[in-house]
Design a protein around this motif. Structure first.
Motif, PDB file in Angstrom:
ATOM      1  N   THR A   6       7.256  27.667  12.135  1.00  0.00           N
ATOM      2  CA  THR A   6       8.406  27.540  13.266  1.00  0.00           C
ATOM      3  C   THR A   6       9.503  28.743  12.763  1.00  0.00           C
ATOM      4  O   THR A   6       9.857  29.624  13.926  1.00  0.00           O
ATOM      5  N   GLY A   7       9.815  29.101  11.760  1.00  0.00           N
ATOM      6  CA  GLY A   7      10.607  30.209  11.273  1.00  0.00           C
ATOM      7  C   GLY A   7       9.862  31.588  11.856  1.00  0.00           C
ATOM      8  O   GLY A   7      10.665  32.440  12.053  1.00  0.00           O
ATOM      9  N   VAL A   8       8.588  31.751  11.463  1.00  0.00           N
ATOM     10  CA  VAL A   8       7.973  32.952  12.002  1.00  0.00           C
ATOM     11  C   VAL A   8       8.059  33.166  13.517  1.00  0.00           C
ATOM     12  O   VAL A   8       8.267  34.342  14.276  1.00  0.00           O
ATOM     13  N   TYR A   9       7.801  31.954  14.175  1.00  0.00           N
ATOM     14  CA  TYR A   9       7.829  31.904  15.741  1.00  0.00           C
ATOM     15  C   TYR A   9       9.495  32.265  16.045  1.00  0.00           C
ATOM     16  O   TYR A   9       9.456  33.033  17.231  1.00  0.00           O
ATOM     17  N   ARG A  10      10.305  31.841  15.550  1.00  0.00           N
ATOM     18  CA  ARG A  10      11.790  31.945  15.675  1.00  0.00           C
ATOM     19  C   ARG A  10      12.143  33.471  15.476  1.00  0.00           C
ATOM     20  O   ARG A  10      12.592  34.203  16.438  1.00  0.00           O
ATOM     21  N   TYR A  11      11.492  34.139  14.657  1.00  0.00           N
ATOM     22  CA  TYR A  11      11.449  35.510  14.358  1.00  0.00           C
ATOM     23  C   TYR A  11      10.819  36.343  15.197  1.00  0.00           C
ATOM     24  O   TYR A  11      11.606  37.235  15.884  1.00  0.00           O
ATOM     25  N   LYS A  12       9.762  36.033  15.630  1.00  0.00           N
ATOM     26  CA  LYS A  12       9.084  36.871  16.541  1.00  0.00           C
ATOM     27  C   LYS A  12       9.670  36.747  18.174  1.00  0.00           C
ATOM     28  O   LYS A  12       9.646  37.727  18.890  1.00  0.00           O
ATOM     29  N   ASN A  13      10.075  35.585  18.440  1.00  0.00           N
ATOM     30  CA  ASN A  13      10.996  35.400  19.623  1.00  0.00           C
ATOM     31  C   ASN A  13      12.121  36.052  19.817  1.00  0.00           C
ATOM     32  O   ASN A  13      12.857  36.443  20.784  1.00  0.00           O
ATOM     33  N   ILE A  14      12.895  35.993  18.869  1.00  0.00           N
ATOM     34  CA  ILE A  14      14.406  36.255  18.748  1.00  0.00           C
ATOM     35  C   ILE A  14      14.551  37.939  18.447  1.00  0.00           C
ATOM     36  O   ILE A  14      15.186  38.719  19.044  1.00  0.00           O
ATOM     37  N   ILE A  15      13.915  38.306  17.315  1.00  0.00           N
ATOM     38  CA  ILE A  15      13.803  39.559  16.802  1.00  0.00           C
ATOM     39  C   ILE A  15      12.948  40.583  17.514  1.00  0.00           C
ATOM     40  O   ILE A  15      13.122  41.775  17.771  1.00  0.00           O
ATOM     41  N   GLY A  16      11.698  40.056  17.648  1.00  0.00           N
ATOM     42  CA  GLY A  16      10.867  40.743  18.179  1.00  0.00           C
ATOM     43  C   GLY A  16       9.194  40.439  17.601  1.00  0.00           C
ATOM     44  O   GLY A  16       9.351  40.591  16.207  1.00  0.00           O
ATOM     45  N   ARG A  17       8.231  41.075  18.247  1.00  0.00           N
ATOM     46  CA  ARG A  17       7.101  40.897  17.623  1.00  0.00           C
ATOM     47  C   ARG A  17       6.488  42.130  16.994  1.00  0.00           C
ATOM     48  O   ARG A  17       5.699  42.078  16.374  1.00  0.00           O
ATOM     49  N   ARG A  18       7.250  43.485  17.218  1.00  0.00           N
ATOM     50  CA  ARG A  18       7.027  44.537  16.829  1.00  0.00           C
ATOM     51  C   ARG A  18       8.158  45.205  16.030  1.00  0.00           C
ATOM     52  O   ARG A  18       9.214  45.032  16.347  1.00  0.00           O
ATOM     53  N   LEU A  19       7.598  45.945  15.008  1.00  0.00           N
ATOM     54  CA  LEU A  19       8.564  46.667  14.102  1.00  0.00           C
ATOM     55  C   LEU A  19       8.940  48.175  15.000  1.00  0.00           C
ATOM     56  O   LEU A  19       7.963  48.670  15.403  1.00  0.00           O
ATOM     57  N   ARG A  20      10.132  48.441  15.049  1.00  0.00           N
ATOM     58  CA  ARG A  20      10.426  49.861  15.936  1.00  0.00           C
ATOM     59  C   ARG A  20      10.484  51.111  14.997  1.00  0.00           C
ATOM     60  O   ARG A  20      10.231  52.124  15.290  1.00  0.00           O
ATOM     61  N   ALA A  21      10.734  50.822  13.373  1.00  0.00           N
ATOM     62  CA  ALA A  21      10.917  51.808  12.544  1.00  0.00           C
ATOM     63  C   ALA A  21       9.297  52.315  12.446  1.00  0.00           C
ATOM     64  O   ALA A  21       8.466  51.799  12.565  1.00  0.00           O
TER      65      ALA A  21
END
Length: 155
Positions: free
Chosen positions: A108-123
């Motif tokens: 659930t934490g990983v799901y939350r990360y992907k939905n709020i922060i995003g699925r891709r890294l920009r750096a």
């Protein structure tokens, strides 16, 4: 960090490094006793069991053995106990008895990360990606602390 508290440890390895090989390094990041380590079946290996036993001998290792697993004298006794429990109670029974179902909280934490922060890294570079991921985790932890209710039992 007191017992009973979930202590997330993480790293962002390069693409050519396997997850299992990172476990000893991840465990070295933790300077307090670990009560248990839970991972999915991909971590069912001698490397993981030995790394946990070496650094935290009292810790329970909760990893589902592969479907084809048989007791192995070369592996740790915890794994053999899991294989025996699955044979006796079935895989779902083992999950309930071992506490493996708590892993869904991490999912659930990983799901939350992907939905709020995003699925891709920009750096673009690995050091900057590590920093970006750490900032994202810190943001989510801060949001959780601000938004989680405080429950008090009244007798």
């Amino acid at each position: 960090m007191p017992w009973g508290v979930v202590h997330p440890i993480w790293t962002l390895p390069s693409d050519d490094v396997g997850d299992v090989s990172e476990v000893p390094e991840l465990l070295d990041q933790v300077d307090t006793p670990i009560a248990s380590m839970t991972a999915d079946g991909a971590y069912d290996s001698t490397v993981v069991y030995e790394a946990v036993a070496e650094r935290h001998p009292e810790a329970a290792v909760i990893i589902p053995p592969r479907w084809t697993a048989v007791p192995d004298e070369a592996m740790t006794t915890q794994r053999n106990a899991h294989v025996a429990a699955i044979a006796k109670h079935g895989r779902m029974g083992w999950q309930r008895r071992s506490g493996y179902n708590r892993r869904s909280l991490v999912e659930t934490g990983v799901y939350r990360y992907k939905n709020i922060i995003g699925r891709r890294l920009r750096a673009r570079t690995l050091p900057n990606q590590r920093t970006e991921a750490k900032i994202g985790c810190n943001v989510l932890n801060r949001m959780a602390r601000l938004g989680m209710p405080v429950s008090i039992r009244i007798v």
